[in-house]
Motif scaffolding. Structure first.
Motif, PDB file in Angstrom:
ATOM      1  N   LYS A   1       0.820  -1.208   0.000  1.00  0.00           N
ATOM      2  CA  LYS A   1       0.000   0.000   0.000  1.00  0.00           C
ATOM      3  C   LYS A   1       0.856   1.261   0.000  1.00  0.00           C
ATOM      4  O   LYS A   1       1.783   1.404   0.794  1.00  0.00           O
TER       5      LYS A   1
ATOM      6  N   SER B   1       0.044   2.739  -8.972  1.00  0.00           N
ATOM      7  CA  SER B   1      -0.993   1.727  -9.147  1.00  0.00           C
ATOM      8  C   SER B   1      -0.641   0.770 -10.284  1.00  0.00           C
ATOM      9  O   SER B   1      -0.711  -0.454 -10.137  1.00  0.00           O
TER      10      SER B   1
ATOM     11  N   HIS C   1      -6.737   2.166  -6.240  1.00  0.00           N
ATOM     12  CA  HIS C   1      -7.510   1.392  -5.275  1.00  0.00           C
ATOM     13  C   HIS C   1      -8.563   2.242  -4.561  1.00  0.00           C
ATOM     14  O   HIS C   1      -9.725   1.843  -4.432  1.00  0.00           O
TER      15      HIS C   1
ATOM     16  N   HIS D   1      -3.806   4.719  -2.223  1.00  0.00           N
ATOM     17  CA  HIS D   1      -4.831   5.637  -1.737  1.00  0.00           C
ATOM     18  C   HIS D   1      -4.348   7.040  -2.030  1.00  0.00           C
ATOM     19  O   HIS D   1      -3.284   7.466  -1.544  1.00  0.00           O
TER      20      HIS D   1
ATOM     21  N   LYS E   1      -1.158  -0.931  -4.144  1.00  0.00           N
ATOM     22  CA  LYS E   1      -2.517  -0.536  -3.772  1.00  0.00           C
ATOM     23  C   LYS E   1      -2.422   0.928  -3.309  1.00  0.00           C
ATOM     24  O   LYS E   1      -1.810   1.218  -2.287  1.00  0.00           O
TER      25      LYS E   1
END
Length: 307
Positions: free
Chosen positions: A4, A50, A81, A57, A55
């Motif tokens: 992430k 991405s 995501h 944000h 992932k």
């Protein structure tokens, strides 16, 4: 969450004109073509991270104008995501006017930051819940620096690695170098930050040492066709460039930074992550449009072809 990456950054509407060459002062040129599309370093880097396998944000801020729906539609269809778009009551959505020269693929850019410069302390604080399971926070300098600084401090508190792409350059970052795990200036930004003009590998080494003296922990200076220079733990590593047929260099730096963040979030060593990012960026310059990114598989194939 594995892989992430959180990104606080800009969203701009890019108005791109393809020209045979850059106009001289006072000269009007007929463009060979033009497009209106999504841009901003934050949005481009979110797309790159991405596509490179993370992932993502993404947090940004737009105006209450016709481009706010454009931004939301783009991000919804991008494969990112998750994202959070705040809206400014006073400022329009950020925008950029870009010339791309067909002579060599180089670009000239004028940016109006607009809503990107109005991120509030409360909006940054809301990023905490997303950072708790992230490996990397990636930042640039197209937002108001107070918000960027607060995001770095928040990430430090939560033990999240911070990558700073210091573009467009601002001296505001010098007192904040302590909060960055990796800083990734290009030649121009490294020159401004260090006071040493970067023109080759030797001057890049001297600039990297000067940036560390200012308080940086780790430096990657991107050098275009010469690749990149990494300085980590008192050692230099030259990251080679990958051969590419340059079409549009507008998003090269964003491609590099997004891919670097994705690879570091995947727990890759920094030199390996930078090499992957170099391969990814070499593919990006072969495409038109700053937001037109390759994918992880293509970058791995290019890496393999160089071995």
């Amino acid at each position: 969450m594995k892989n992430k990456v959180c990104i606080l950054g800009s969203f701009n509407v890019d108005i791109v004109a393809r020209v045979a060459r850059f106009p001289r002062g006072g000269e009007s040129l007929m463009a060979l073509g033009s497009t209106l599309g999504p841009g901003g370093k934050g949005a481009n880097q979110a797309q790159a991270a991405s596509r490179a396998g993370a992932k993502v944000h993404f947090v940004s801020k737009v105006g209450k104008d016709q481009f706010s729906r454009f931004a939301r539609d783009h991000l919804s269809s991008s494969g990112i995501h998750s994202f959070k778009l705040y809206q400014s009551e006073e400022e329009p959505t950020g925008n950029a006017v870009i010339y791309v020269s067909q002579e060599n693929g180089e670009n000239m850019i004028a940016i109006y930051a607009g809503a990107n410069k109005t991120v509030t302390d409360n909006e940054v604080a809301e990023l905490a819940k997303e950072l708790t399971d992230a490996g990397v926070l990636l930042l640039q300098l197209e937002n108001n620096f107070s918000a960027t600084l607060n995001a770095m401090k928040l990430a430090n508190t939560l033990g999240v690695k911070v990558i700073m792409n210091p573009a467009p350059y601002s001296a505001d970052i010098i007192p904040a170098l302590q909060y960055m795990d990796v800083i990734t200036p290009n030649e121009t930004e490294a020159s401004l930050l260090s006071g040493i003009e970067v023109t080759n590998l030797d001057s890049a080494r001297r600039a990297a040492l000067a940036i560390v003296e200012l308080g940086a922990r780790c430096v990657i200076i991107t050098l275009g066709a010469r690749g990149a220079l990494l300085y980590e733990n008192k050692h230099f590593i030259h990251i080679p460039a990958f051969p590419a047929l340059s079409v549009d260099t507008t998003g090269a730096g964003d491609a590099f930074n997004g891919a670097l963040a994705a690879s570091l979030a995947d727990k890759q060593p920094l030199a390996q992550a930078a090499t992957f990012a170099s391969a990814f960026a070499s593919l990006a310059v072969e495409r038109e449009g700053a937001a037109n990114m390759p994918d992880r598989r293509q970058a791995l194939n290019r890496l393999q072809s160089k071995i």
